[in-house]
Design a protein around this motif. Structure first.
Motif, short mmCIF file in Angstrom:
data_model
loop_
_atom_site.label_atom_id
_atom_site.label_comp_id
_atom_site.label_asym_id
_atom_site.label_seq_id
_atom_site.Cartn_x
_atom_site.Cartn_y
_atom_site.Cartn_z
N GLU A 266 0.82 -1.21 0.00
CA GLU A 266 0.00 0.00 0.00
C GLU A 266 0.85 1.27 0.00
O GLU A 266 0.42 2.32 -0.46
N THR A 267 2.09 1.17 0.50
CA THR A 267 3.00 2.30 0.52
C THR A 267 3.48 2.67 -0.88
O THR A 267 3.89 3.80 -1.13
N PHE A 268 3.42 1.70 -1.80
CA PHE A 268 3.91 1.92 -3.16
C PHE A 268 2.81 2.01 -4.21
O PHE A 268 3.01 2.60 -5.26
N ALA A 269 1.66 1.40 -3.94
CA ALA A 269 0.62 1.30 -4.97
C ALA A 269 -0.75 1.60 -4.38
O ALA A 269 -1.55 0.70 -4.13
N SER A 270 -1.02 2.87 -4.15
CA SER A 270 -2.32 3.33 -3.70
C SER A 270 -2.41 4.81 -4.05
O SER A 270 -1.41 5.44 -4.41
N ILE A 271 -3.60 5.36 -3.98
CA ILE A 271 -3.76 6.78 -4.31
C ILE A 271 -2.90 7.65 -3.41
O ILE A 271 -2.22 8.57 -3.89
N HIS A 272 -2.89 7.37 -2.11
CA HIS A 272 -2.05 8.15 -1.19
C HIS A 272 -0.57 8.03 -1.56
O HIS A 272 0.17 9.02 -1.49
N ALA A 273 -0.15 6.83 -1.95
CA ALA A 273 1.25 6.63 -2.31
C ALA A 273 1.62 7.47 -3.52
O ALA A 273 2.69 8.11 -3.56
N LEU A 274 0.75 7.48 -4.54
CA LEU A 274 1.02 8.28 -5.74
C LEU A 274 1.06 9.77 -5.42
O LEU A 274 1.93 10.50 -5.91
N GLU A 275 0.13 10.21 -4.60
CA GLU A 275 0.10 11.63 -4.24
C GLU A 275 1.37 12.03 -3.48
O GLU A 275 1.98 13.07 -3.77
N GLN A 276 1.76 11.19 -2.52
CA GLN A 276 2.97 11.51 -1.75
C GLN A 276 4.22 11.50 -2.63
O GLN A 276 5.11 12.35 -2.46
N LYS A 277 4.29 10.58 -3.57
CA LYS A 277 5.43 10.52 -4.48
C LYS A 277 5.48 11.79 -5.34
O LYS A 277 6.56 12.36 -5.56
N ALA A 278 4.34 12.24 -5.81
CA ALA A 278 4.29 13.47 -6.62
C ALA A 278 4.72 14.68 -5.80
O ALA A 278 5.50 15.52 -6.27
N HIS A 279 4.23 14.78 -4.56
CA HIS A 279 4.62 15.90 -3.68
C HIS A 279 6.14 15.92 -3.51
O HIS A 279 6.78 16.98 -3.62
N SER A 280 6.70 14.75 -3.25
CA SER A 280 8.14 14.64 -3.00
C SER A 280 8.95 15.03 -4.23
O SER A 280 9.92 15.79 -4.15
N ASP A 296 1.10 24.94 -4.98
CA ASP A 296 1.59 24.26 -3.78
C ASP A 296 1.69 22.76 -4.06
O ASP A 296 0.67 22.10 -4.29
N PRO A 297 2.90 22.17 -4.06
CA PRO A 297 3.05 20.74 -4.35
C PRO A 297 2.20 19.85 -3.46
O PRO A 297 1.72 18.80 -3.89
N ASP A 298 2.00 20.25 -2.19
CA ASP A 298 1.24 19.42 -1.26
C ASP A 298 -0.24 19.38 -1.58
O ASP A 298 -0.99 18.59 -0.99
N LYS A 299 -0.69 20.23 -2.51
CA LYS A 299 -2.11 20.25 -2.88
C LYS A 299 -2.39 19.46 -4.16
O LYS A 299 -3.52 19.40 -4.63
N ILE A 300 -1.33 18.87 -4.72
CA ILE A 300 -1.54 18.01 -5.89
C ILE A 300 -2.30 16.76 -5.45
O ILE A 300 -1.89 16.06 -4.52
N SER A 301 -3.41 16.49 -6.12
CA SER A 301 -4.28 15.37 -5.75
C SER A 301 -4.30 14.32 -6.86
O SER A 301 -3.73 14.50 -7.95
N PHE A 302 -4.99 13.24 -6.59
CA PHE A 302 -5.14 12.16 -7.56
C PHE A 302 -5.79 12.66 -8.84
O PHE A 302 -5.42 12.24 -9.95
N THR A 303 -6.75 13.56 -8.72
CA THR A 303 -7.41 14.14 -9.90
C THR A 303 -6.41 14.83 -10.81
O THR A 303 -6.45 14.68 -12.04
N HIS A 304 -5.48 15.59 -10.21
CA HIS A 304 -4.43 16.23 -11.00
C HIS A 304 -3.56 15.18 -11.70
O HIS A 304 -3.17 15.36 -12.86
N LEU A 305 -3.22 14.12 -10.99
CA LEU A 305 -2.37 13.08 -11.56
C LEU A 305 -3.04 12.39 -12.75
O LEU A 305 -2.37 12.11 -13.76
N VAL A 306 -4.32 12.13 -12.65
CA VAL A 306 -5.04 11.49 -13.75
C VAL A 306 -5.02 12.39 -14.99
O VAL A 306 -4.79 11.92 -16.11
#
Length: 403
Positions: A266-280, A296-306
């Motif tokens: 779950e740390t590598f393959a979940s919506i939270h994981a993707l969002e945290q990786k993008a922020h980093s 603000d990088p911390d405001k990038i969400s799954f919707t933005h990633l899609v």
């Protein structure tokens, strides 16, 4: 309140057997039933007459003649009862009302934002269900029950959602959902985790194929899973819904928040994981079209990633590819242990872009020990995001023929 159990509605074992045979095939002739049931002609005739008189079956015309009188066809009566299905998930929840042929009569969805506390949601569900019943002229006696597929962990026997993670609103702890709704609505309520109801729904939609061993994995905010063997959901000593997400992929890996295993899937393959990786990555100075969507990088969400993935943004493609690869490794571990005949992958991360499904399944196959001798079918299912709520309703109908 003393309620009639769903499995008591159809009385005898013979009645249940014939009802289930007809239900699974849609329309069946008396000749076919005689062959399939191993009953004597007189016993079958009496059973069909009684089920028809009770309203559970209806005659559906005549089949083709094989030389004599054309055989009577039977099917289950869709109006013999109605069922509700309810999906409670972290991003949205949904209620449907169906007849016994799973024709959807009404539906209502709720966004699970920071204001959607258990008290608010359950009251709205009860009010909506009563309004749906009134609109269709139904009393509580005309409803078999409501099945609920919810985020775990939960106690399905006590009807309690225990302590799920990542709900936007506060209060989602020790929620006694079945007793609350049963008191409000006056018919039976059954609770199971959403992955289990999803596999029930998908299995039913594919019932003409004889898959004995099914695996369902839902990848979204978390990773949820269910296993079915010989047509029955496999249960463990505790609610297993989130257990796959805690499979350790990298022993010295990171951890999501302050819970769970270090280096788990779950740390590598979940919506939270993707969002945290993008922020980093954005904070490290990586170039990406994500920068133009949100300062603000911390405001990038799954919707933005899609959206960025659809635009083939290189950073987002990289993040997705890494997540799909890790998920594929976790999936191969499951294949090597469980050897299912079919694997159904669902959830918002799977459905967000075809590349995730394709890459994850390729990685899984490459790491499956007995391949190509062991062949597995991968699918995104027939029901998609409707699997959880549909399976919740089917779970109630299935109880009609439980002994």
């Amino acid at each position: 309140m003393q309620l009639l159990s769903i499995h008591e509605r159809i009385g005898s074992r013979k009645h249940k057997e014939i009802y289930e045979l007809i239900r699974r095939q849609g329309t069946v002739s008396k000749i076919d039933l005689l062959e399939q049931s191993q009953m004597t002609g007189s016993t079958l005739t009496r059973t069909l007459e009684e089920l028809t008189a009770q309203g559970w079956l209806v005659e559906a015309g005549f089949g083709e003649s094989t030389g004599g009188r054309r055989p009577i066809l039977y099917q289950t009566n869709p109006l013999a009862g109605h069922v509700f299905g309810l999906d409670i998930s972290r991003m949205s929840s949904k209620l449907i009302l169906c007849d016994l042929h799973m024709n959807k009569l009404e539906s209502k969805s709720w966004i699970m934002d920071e204001n959607m506390t258990p008290v608010r949601l359950l009251n709205e569900i009860a009010e909506t269900a009563l309004a749906m019943m009134e609109a269709h002229g139904l009393t509580a006696d005309g409803v078999l029950g409501m099945g609920i597929g919810a985020v775990g962990p939960l106690d399905r026997f006590a009807g309690v959602i225990m302590e799920p993670l990542y709900f936007p609103a506060a209060g989602w702890r020790d929620v006694h959902i079945t007793s609350f709704l049963q008191e409000k609505l006056g018919f039976p309520i059954s609770l199971d985790n959403g992955a289990n109801t999803a596999i029930i729904g998908e299995s039913w939609s594919d019932r003409n194929r004889d898959y004995r061993h099914l695996l369902y994995v839902h990848v979204g905010v978390g990773i949820r899973s269910a296993m079915m063997s010989n047509g029955k959901v496999v249960y463990g000593a505790v609610d297993m819904e989130g257990s796959i997400g805690q499979m350790i992929i990298q022993t010295d890996g990171p951890r999501l928040g302050d819970h769970g295993n270090y280096g788990c899937l779950e740390t590598f393959a979940s919506i939270h994981a993707l969002e945290q990786k993008a922020h980093s990555r954005l904070k490290q100075g990586r170039e990406s079209s994500l920068r133009y969507m949100e300062k603000d990088p911390d405001k990038i969400s799954f919707t933005h990633l899609v959206q960025a993935l659809k635009e083939n943004d290189p950073l987002t493609v990289e993040i997705y590819s890494q997540a799909a690869t890790y998920f594929g490794i976790g999936l191969s571990n499951l294949l090597n242990i469980l050897h299912p005949e079919k694997v159904i992958l669902g959830g918002s991360l799977i459905s967000s872009h075809p590349s995730f499904f394709q890459m994850a399944t390729r990685v899984a196959i490459r790491n499956t020990y007995h391949y190509p001798t062991y062949q597995v079918v991968f699918s995104q299912g027939h029901l998609g995001e409707e699997a959880l709520v549909t399976g919740a309703a089917i779970m109630i109908i299935n109880q009609l023929t439980e002994v």
